[in-house]
Design a protein around this motif. Structure first.
Motif, PDB file in Angstrom:
ATOM      1  N   UNK A  35       1.038  -1.169  -0.140  1.00  9.72           N
ATOM      2  CA  UNK A  35       0.124   0.056   0.010  1.00  9.72           C
ATOM      3  C   UNK A  35       0.976   1.302  -0.052  1.00  9.72           C
ATOM      4  N   UNK A  36       1.106   1.790  -1.144  1.00 11.21           N
ATOM      5  CA  UNK A  36       1.703   3.002  -1.161  1.00 11.21           C
ATOM      6  C   UNK A  36       1.178   4.205  -2.246  1.00 11.21           C
ATOM      7  N   UNK A  37       1.429   5.338  -1.924  1.00 15.94           N
ATOM      8  CA  UNK A  37       1.097   6.580  -2.857  1.00 15.94           C
ATOM      9  C   UNK A  37       1.934   6.461  -4.126  1.00 15.94           C
ATOM     10  N   UNK A  38       1.354   6.917  -5.235  1.00 15.24           N
ATOM     11  CA  UNK A  38       2.217   7.152  -6.497  1.00 15.24           C
ATOM     12  C   UNK A  38       2.494   8.636  -6.426  1.00 15.24           C
ATOM     13  N   UNK A  87      -1.128   9.971  -5.579  1.00 19.10           N
ATOM     14  CA  UNK A  87      -2.316   9.310  -5.831  1.00 19.10           C
ATOM     15  C   UNK A  87      -2.371   8.071  -4.884  1.00 19.10           C
ATOM     16  N   UNK A  88      -3.213   7.724  -4.053  1.00 15.89           N
ATOM     17  CA  UNK A  88      -3.249   6.747  -2.955  1.00 15.89           C
ATOM     18  C   UNK A  88      -3.482   5.491  -3.897  1.00 15.89           C
ATOM     19  N   UNK A  89      -2.635   4.506  -3.382  1.00 16.82           N
ATOM     20  CA  UNK A  89      -3.151   3.300  -4.275  1.00 16.82           C
ATOM     21  C   UNK A  89      -2.319   1.981  -3.551  1.00 16.82           C
ATOM     22  N   UNK A 110      12.400  -4.333  -5.771  1.00 12.44           N
ATOM     23  CA  UNK A 110      12.378  -3.148  -5.410  1.00 12.44           C
ATOM     24  C   UNK A 110      11.843  -1.989  -6.459  1.00 12.44           C
ATOM     25  N   UNK A 111      11.549  -2.769  -7.699  1.00 11.53           N
ATOM     26  CA  UNK A 111      10.775  -2.176  -8.755  1.00 11.53           C
ATOM     27  C   UNK A 111       9.351  -2.341  -8.805  1.00 11.53           C
ATOM     28  N   UNK A 112       8.596  -0.966  -9.137  1.00  7.59           N
ATOM     29  CA  UNK A 112       7.245  -0.940  -9.071  1.00  7.59           C
ATOM     30  C   UNK A 112       6.817  -1.521 -10.645  1.00  7.59           C
ATOM     31  N   UNK A 113       6.232  -2.745 -10.595  1.00  7.31           N
ATOM     32  CA  UNK A 113       5.586  -3.201 -12.046  1.00  7.31           C
ATOM     33  C   UNK A 113       4.222  -2.500 -12.372  1.00  7.31           C
ATOM     34  N   UNK A 114       3.316  -1.948 -11.498  1.00  8.24           N
ATOM     35  CA  UNK A 114       2.371  -1.517 -11.678  1.00  8.24           C
ATOM     36  C   UNK A 114       1.702  -0.883 -10.249  1.00  8.24           C
TER      37      UNK A 114
END
Length: 65
Positions: free
Chosen positions: A15-18, A26-28, A35-39
């Motif tokens: 759970x982390x904001x963009x 943007x919360x999401x 450590x890589x954001x895939x989506x």
């Protein structure tokens, strides 16, 4: 010998904001590998993905019988 034998890629949810460059966010929920954001998904997008995952899991279980 194949060094990838038995390897299955896995991802985790956080759970982390963009964070945008302009300082807004943007919360999401982030789908991450290491450590890589895939989506990054909004709550509505995450619910839609969760519903689809559940449907696919049901289909796989039905196919096994």
């Amino acid at each position: 010998m194949d060094s990838n034998k038995g390897f299955r890629p896995q991802a985790k949810l956080h759970k982390r904001p963009w964070l945008f460059k302009d300082g807004t966010s943007t919360p999401g929920i982030a789908l991450m590998h290491r450590h890589k954001v895939l989506a990054h998904m909004t709550p509505a997008e995450a619910r839609a993905i969760a519903d689809k995952l559940h449907d696919y899991a049901d289909q796989l279980e039905q196919d096994e019988t």
